[in-house]
Design a protein around this motif. Structure first.
Motif, PDB file in Angstrom:
ATOM      1  N   GLU A  28      45.502   0.489  23.140  1.00  0.00           N
ATOM      2  CA  GLU A  28      46.228   0.854  24.361  1.00  0.00           C
ATOM      3  C   GLU A  28      46.223  -0.307  25.350  1.00  0.00           C
ATOM      4  OE1 GLU A  28      46.117   4.384  27.778  1.00  0.00           O
ATOM      5  OE2 GLU A  28      44.896   4.565  25.952  1.00  0.00           O
ATOM      6  N   ALA A  29      45.101  -0.999  25.456  1.00  0.00           N
ATOM      7  CA  ALA A  29      45.025  -2.154  26.356  1.00  0.00           C
ATOM      8  C   ALA A  29      46.015  -3.248  25.922  1.00  0.00           C
ATOM      9  CB  ALA A  29      43.608  -2.703  26.365  1.00  0.00           C
ATOM     10  N   LYS A  30      46.112  -3.469  24.614  1.00  0.00           N
ATOM     11  CA  LYS A  30      47.032  -4.472  24.096  1.00  0.00           C
ATOM     12  C   LYS A  30      48.478  -4.087  24.397  1.00  0.00           C
ATOM     13  CE  LYS A  30      48.155  -7.055  19.902  1.00  0.00           C
ATOM     14  NZ  LYS A  30      47.852  -7.265  18.467  1.00  0.00           N
ATOM     15  N   ASP A  31      48.786  -2.811  24.283  1.00  0.00           N
ATOM     16  CA  ASP A  31      50.141  -2.339  24.587  1.00  0.00           C
ATOM     17  C   ASP A  31      50.476  -2.609  26.056  1.00  0.00           C
ATOM     18  OD1 ASP A  31      52.608  -0.724  23.949  1.00  0.00           O
ATOM     19  OD2 ASP A  31      51.734   0.535  25.532  1.00  0.00           O
ATOM     20  N   ILE A  32      49.506  -2.345  26.936  1.00  0.00           N
ATOM     21  CA  ILE A  32      49.729  -2.548  28.379  1.00  0.00           C
ATOM     22  C   ILE A  32      49.931  -4.035  28.688  1.00  0.00           C
ATOM     23  CG2 ILE A  32      48.614  -2.421  30.646  1.00  0.00           C
ATOM     24  CD1 ILE A  32      47.237   0.170  29.647  1.00  0.00           C
ATOM     25  N   LEU A  33      49.091  -4.882  28.095  1.00  0.00           N
ATOM     26  CA  LEU A  33      49.114  -6.302  28.438  1.00  0.00           C
ATOM     27  C   LEU A  33      50.186  -7.089  27.688  1.00  0.00           C
ATOM     28  CD1 LEU A  33      45.257  -6.925  28.461  1.00  0.00           C
ATOM     29  CD2 LEU A  33      46.769  -6.958  30.454  1.00  0.00           C
ATOM     30  N   VAL A  34      50.396  -6.766  26.444  1.00  0.00           N
ATOM     31  CA  VAL A  34      51.299  -7.568  25.609  1.00  0.00           C
ATOM     32  C   VAL A  34      52.701  -6.976  25.548  1.00  0.00           C
ATOM     33  CG1 VAL A  34      51.694  -8.521  23.308  1.00  0.00           C
ATOM     34  CG2 VAL A  34      49.365  -8.408  24.224  1.00  0.00           C
ATOM     35  N   LYS A  65      53.621  -6.025  29.226  1.00  0.00           N
ATOM     36  CA  LYS A  65      53.435  -7.253  30.013  1.00  0.00           C
ATOM     37  C   LYS A  65      53.075  -6.976  31.466  1.00  0.00           C
ATOM     38  CE  LYS A  65      56.404 -10.091  27.071  1.00  0.00           C
ATOM     39  NZ  LYS A  65      57.554 -10.988  26.973  1.00  0.00           N
ATOM     40  N   GLN A  66      52.218  -6.011  31.680  1.00  0.00           N
ATOM     41  CA  GLN A  66      51.728  -5.738  33.022  1.00  0.00           C
ATOM     42  C   GLN A  66      50.682  -6.776  33.406  1.00  0.00           C
ATOM     43  OE1 GLN A  66      51.672  -0.978  32.189  1.00  0.00           O
ATOM     44  NE2 GLN A  66      50.815  -1.583  34.160  1.00  0.00           N
ATOM     45  N   THR A  67      50.654  -7.102  34.675  1.00  0.00           N
ATOM     46  CA  THR A  67      49.682  -8.091  35.161  1.00  0.00           C
ATOM     47  C   THR A  67      48.674  -7.411  36.086  1.00  0.00           C
ATOM     48  OG1 THR A  67      51.111  -8.689  37.028  1.00  0.00           O
ATOM     49  CG2 THR A  67      51.348  -9.966  35.000  1.00  0.00           C
ATOM     50  N   PHE A  68      47.475  -7.969  36.113  1.00  0.00           N
ATOM     51  CA  PHE A  68      46.393  -7.389  36.907  1.00  0.00           C
ATOM     52  C   PHE A  68      45.596  -8.502  37.565  1.00  0.00           C
ATOM     53  CE2 PHE A  68      47.392  -4.525  33.437  1.00  0.00           C
ATOM     54  CZ  PHE A  68      47.478  -3.293  34.058  1.00  0.00           C
ATOM     55  N   ASP A  69      44.892  -8.117  38.626  1.00  0.00           N
ATOM     56  CA  ASP A  69      44.004  -9.076  39.290  1.00  0.00           C
ATOM     57  C   ASP A  69      42.735  -9.279  38.471  1.00  0.00           C
ATOM     58  OD1 ASP A  69      45.651  -9.438  41.643  1.00  0.00           O
ATOM     59  OD2 ASP A  69      45.037  -7.418  42.242  1.00  0.00           O
ATOM     60  N   VAL A  70      42.212  -8.192  37.916  1.00  0.00           N
ATOM     61  CA  VAL A  70      40.966  -8.234  37.150  1.00  0.00           C
ATOM     62  C   VAL A  70      41.022  -7.173  36.057  1.00  0.00           C
ATOM     63  CG1 VAL A  70      38.467  -7.768  37.242  1.00  0.00           C
ATOM     64  CG2 VAL A  70      39.516  -9.177  39.004  1.00  0.00           C
ATOM     65  N   ILE A  71      40.350  -7.466  34.926  1.00  0.00           N
ATOM     66  CA  ILE A  71      40.174  -6.475  33.854  1.00  0.00           C
ATOM     67  C   ILE A  71      38.689  -6.106  33.797  1.00  0.00           C
ATOM     68  CG2 ILE A  71      40.289  -6.042  31.376  1.00  0.00           C
ATOM     69  CD1 ILE A  71      42.613  -8.065  31.254  1.00  0.00           C
ATOM     70  N   LEU A  72      38.381  -4.812  33.883  1.00  0.00           N
ATOM     71  CA  LEU A  72      37.011  -4.327  33.705  1.00  0.00           C
ATOM     72  C   LEU A  72      36.912  -3.771  32.291  1.00  0.00           C
ATOM     73  CD1 LEU A  72      36.533  -2.505  37.157  1.00  0.00           C
ATOM     74  CD2 LEU A  72      35.905  -4.849  36.522  1.00  0.00           C
ATOM     75  N   LEU A  73      36.046  -4.360  31.481  1.00  0.00           N
ATOM     76  CA  LEU A  73      36.022  -4.074  30.040  1.00  0.00           C
ATOM     77  C   LEU A  73      34.689  -3.485  29.594  1.00  0.00           C
ATOM     78  CD1 LEU A  73      37.239  -4.393  27.151  1.00  0.00           C
ATOM     79  CD2 LEU A  73      36.253  -6.710  27.143  1.00  0.00           C
ATOM     80  N   ASP A  74      34.772  -2.299  28.988  1.00  0.00           N
ATOM     81  CA  ASP A  74      33.603  -1.718  28.323  1.00  0.00           C
ATOM     82  C   ASP A  74      33.496  -2.341  26.935  1.00  0.00           C
ATOM     83  OD1 ASP A  74      31.480  -0.084  27.602  1.00  0.00           O
ATOM     84  OD2 ASP A  74      32.828   1.455  26.805  1.00  0.00           O
ATOM     85  N   LEU A  75      32.293  -2.721  26.529  1.00  0.00           N
ATOM     86  CA  LEU A  75      32.120  -3.422  25.258  1.00  0.00           C
ATOM     87  C   LEU A  75      32.174  -2.522  24.037  1.00  0.00           C
ATOM     88  CD1 LEU A  75      29.402  -6.197  25.730  1.00  0.00           C
ATOM     89  CD2 LEU A  75      31.808  -6.469  25.157  1.00  0.00           C
ATOM     90  N   SER A  76      32.026  -1.206  24.225  1.00  0.00           N
ATOM     91  CA  SER A  76      32.002  -0.287  23.077  1.00  0.00           C
ATOM     92  C   SER A  76      33.220   0.626  23.119  1.00  0.00           C
ATOM     93  CB  SER A  76      30.707   0.544  23.092  1.00  0.00           C
ATOM     94  OG  SER A  76      29.571  -0.300  23.017  1.00  0.00           O
ATOM     95  N   LEU A  77      34.276   0.209  22.440  1.00  0.00           N
ATOM     96  CA  LEU A  77      35.496   1.016  22.388  1.00  0.00           C
ATOM     97  C   LEU A  77      35.618   1.638  20.994  1.00  0.00           C
ATOM     98  CD1 LEU A  77      38.016  -1.368  24.217  1.00  0.00           C
ATOM     99  CD2 LEU A  77      36.739   0.563  25.185  1.00  0.00           C
ATOM    100  N   PRO A  78      36.387   2.700  20.872  1.00  0.00           N
ATOM    101  CA  PRO A  78      36.503   3.396  19.578  1.00  0.00           C
ATOM    102  C   PRO A  78      37.046   2.510  18.454  1.00  0.00           C
ATOM    103  CG  PRO A  78      37.351   4.770  21.352  1.00  0.00           C
ATOM    104  CD  PRO A  78      37.119   3.414  21.943  1.00  0.00           C
ATOM    105  N   ASP A  79      37.949   1.585  18.796  1.00  0.00           N
ATOM    106  CA  ASP A  79      38.587   0.793  17.741  1.00  0.00           C
ATOM    107  C   ASP A  79      38.116  -0.659  17.682  1.00  0.00           C
ATOM    108  OD1 ASP A  79      39.687   0.280  20.179  1.00  0.00           O
ATOM    109  OD2 ASP A  79      41.766   0.264  19.501  1.00  0.00           O
ATOM    110  N   LYS A  80      37.282  -1.089  18.633  1.00  0.00           N
ATOM    111  CA  LYS A  80      36.797  -2.469  18.605  1.00  0.00           C
ATOM    112  C   LYS A  80      35.590  -2.578  19.525  1.00  0.00           C
ATOM    113  CE  LYS A  80      40.636  -5.263  17.666  1.00  0.00           C
ATOM    114  NZ  LYS A  80      40.426  -5.600  16.273  1.00  0.00           N
ATOM    115  N   ASN A  81      34.676  -3.491  19.224  1.00  0.00           N
ATOM    116  CA  ASN A  81      33.514  -3.666  20.095  1.00  0.00           C
ATOM    117  C   ASN A  81      32.893  -5.041  19.881  1.00  0.00           C
ATOM    118  OD1 ASN A  81      31.280  -3.423  17.950  1.00  0.00           O
ATOM    119  ND2 ASN A  81      32.459  -1.540  17.641  1.00  0.00           N
ATOM    120  N   LEU A 139      42.364 -13.345  23.992  1.00  0.00           N
ATOM    121  CA  LEU A 139      43.653 -13.785  23.458  1.00  0.00           C
ATOM    122  C   LEU A 139      44.831 -13.117  24.148  1.00  0.00           C
ATOM    123  CD1 LEU A 139      42.926 -13.899  19.604  1.00  0.00           C
ATOM    124  CD2 LEU A 139      43.282 -15.853  21.130  1.00  0.00           C
ATOM    125  N   ILE A 140      44.650 -11.875  24.596  1.00  0.00           N
ATOM    126  CA  ILE A 140      45.793 -11.120  25.152  1.00  0.00           C
ATOM    127  C   ILE A 140      45.730 -10.978  26.673  1.00  0.00           C
ATOM    128  CG2 ILE A 140      46.018  -9.800  23.006  1.00  0.00           C
ATOM    129  CD1 ILE A 140      44.772  -7.401  24.489  1.00  0.00           C
TER     130      ILE A 140
END
Length: 339
Positions: A44-50, A53-69, A79-80
Motif C-alpha cells: 500500500e505504501a508503494k502504491d501511494i508513493l510510486v 506519486k504523493q509527496t510527504f514531508d516525512v515518512i514514519l515507518l514501522d519495521l514489522s509489516l505483514p508483507d515486509k520487515n 528505493l521508493i
C-alpha cells in the motif's frame, strides 16, 4: 502551549491500529493540524508513493509489516521514498540494526517504548530541516557545476596547499590539450614555462598573504603541445570538499596581445612619419621659401606678371608649409585605444 501551525503532510506506515492512534495523539500534542496518510503494509505504501506519486514531508515507518520487515523493508523503502526523510518507529531496541539503518540512509531511529510526543516532534522538525539543507546544498553544487562546466572560458580548481588540480572544466581540456585525468595528476606550476614560473610563485605569495578575495594575474601558459599563450587569470577562494582551494578562470589573450603589439607598431610608424614630415619634407620647402625671399629682395624690380607669379609661388609654399605642420602635429598626437 501553542501548537505548530505549519502544514505537515505525513505518511505513517503502520499496521497496528493501537500504535497508529498513539502516533496521532503524539503528533496532535505539538502540531495543530497534521495531515496523516496511513498505509498498513509495504504494498500500500508503494502504491501511494510510486503509483499515485504523493509527496510527504516525512515518512514514519514501522519495521514489522505483514508483507515486509527488517533490512529488506528499509532497502525497499529507500528505493521508493524519493528522498523523503524516513523515521523508523519500532518496538525493538536493536542498536546494531539502528546504526546499520542510518548507514543505509534512514533519517532517524526511534523506539516506541521510550518515545515521547516532544521527541517525535523534534525528530520530524530536525529531519525536515536536514532535508531542506541537503536539497539547498545539492542545488548550490548544481549551480556551481553548471557555471563551472558550461563556462566557455577555461576554469579549474586547485588545492592552495599542494597546488594540485582538483577539478577542471571541458573548456580547459579543449584549450590546453590535457585530458581531465592528466590534469588531476598535475599541479598549476606545470602550466607555466620554466622561465616564467617565478611570476606564478610571486603571485601565490601575494594570494596567501592578502585579504583580498579576488586576484588577477597576467602571464603565459604552455599548452600540452608546447605552444605558449598569453593568459589573463582571475582567481577567488573556494572551499571544495573541506579543502582550501582557489577557483580560476583563464582567458587566452594571445590575439589581444598581438593586436596591441600591432597598434604599438602602428603608433611608432605614425610617430616616424610625423618626424619625417616635420624635419625631412619641410627642409627643402624651407630652403625654397628662403630662396624665393632672396630673389624678391635682390631683384629691385619685377614686371607685374613676374611679381604676381613670385607671390603666388610664395603663398603656395607657405600654404604647403602650414599643411605639413598640421599633418605632423596630428600624426604625433595619434593614440589608438585598445580594449
Amino acid at each position: 502551549m501553542d501548537k505548530d501551525k505549519r502544514k505537515y503532510n505525513l505518511l505513517v506506515i503502520e499496521d497496528n491500529p493501537g500504535d497508529l492512534v498513539l502516533v496521532e495523539e503524539y503528533l496532535d500534542e505539538h502540531i495543530l493540524d497534521p495531515k496523516i496518510t496511513n498505509a498498513e503494509n509495504f504494498k500500500e505504501a508503494k502504491d501511494i508513493l510510486v503509483t499515485r506519486k504523493q509527496t510527504f514531508d516525512v515518512i514514519l515507518l514501522d519495521l514489522s509489516l505483514p508483507d515486509k520487515n527488517g533490512e529488506e523493508l528499509v532497502r525497499e523503502m529507500l528505493l521508493i521514498s524519493a528522498e523523503i526523510p524516513i523515521i523508523i518507529l519500532t518496538g525493538y531496541t536493536d542498536m546494531p540494526f539502528s546504526v546499520r539503518s542510518i548507514q543505509l540512509g534512514i533519517s532517524d531511529y526511534l523506539v516506541k517504548d521510550i518515545l515521547s510526543p516532544l521527541a517525535l516532534y523534534q525528530s520530524i522538525l530536525h529531519n525536515i530541516d536536514r532535508k531542506k539543507f541537503i536539497t539547498d546544498l545539492k542545488q548550490s553544487k548544481k549551480r556551481y557545476n553548471d557555471l563551472f562546466q558550461l563556462s566557455p572560458q577555461p576554469m579549474w580548481v586547485y588545492d592552495t596547499e599542494t597546488l594540485k588540480f582538483l577539478d577542471v572544466n571541458e573548456s580547459a581540456v579543449n584549450e590546453y590539450g590535457y585530458s581531465l585525468e592528466e590534469f588531476l595528476e598535475m599541479t598549476v606550476t606545470e602550466l607555466f614555462p620554466k622561465e616564467k614560473l617565478h611570476i606564478l610563485l610571486e603571485h601565490l605569495k601575494k594570494v596567501q598573504g592578502s585579504k583580498d578575495s579576488y586576484r588577477s594575474l597576467f602571464g603565459q601558459h604552455q599548452l600540452k603541445n608546447g605552444k605558449i599563450i598569453d593568459v589573463e587569470v582571475h582567481s577567488k577562494p573556494l572551499m571544495l570538499d573541506d579543502k582550501k582551494s582557489q577557483v580560476v578562470l583563464a582567458n587566452n589573450v594571445t590575439e589581444r596581445t598581438l593586436y596591441i603589439k600591432a597598434i604599438e607598431d602602428q603608433n611608432e610608424k605614425l610617430q616616424e612619419i610625423a618626424w619625417i614630415q616635420s624635419h625631412i619634407v619641410r627642409a627643402p620647402l624651407a630652403r625654397l621659401m628662403g630662396l624665393m625671399n632672396l630673389i624678391k629682395d635682390d631683384i629691385p624690380s619685377f614686371t607685374e606678371d613676374q611679381s604676381f607669379y613670385l607671390n603666388e609661388i610664395l603663398n603656395s609654399a607657405n600654404e604647403l608649409d602650414s599643411i605639413i605642420k598640421e599633418i605632423s602635429l596630428q600624426a604625433s598626437e595619434v593614440k589608438i585605444e585598445n580594449d
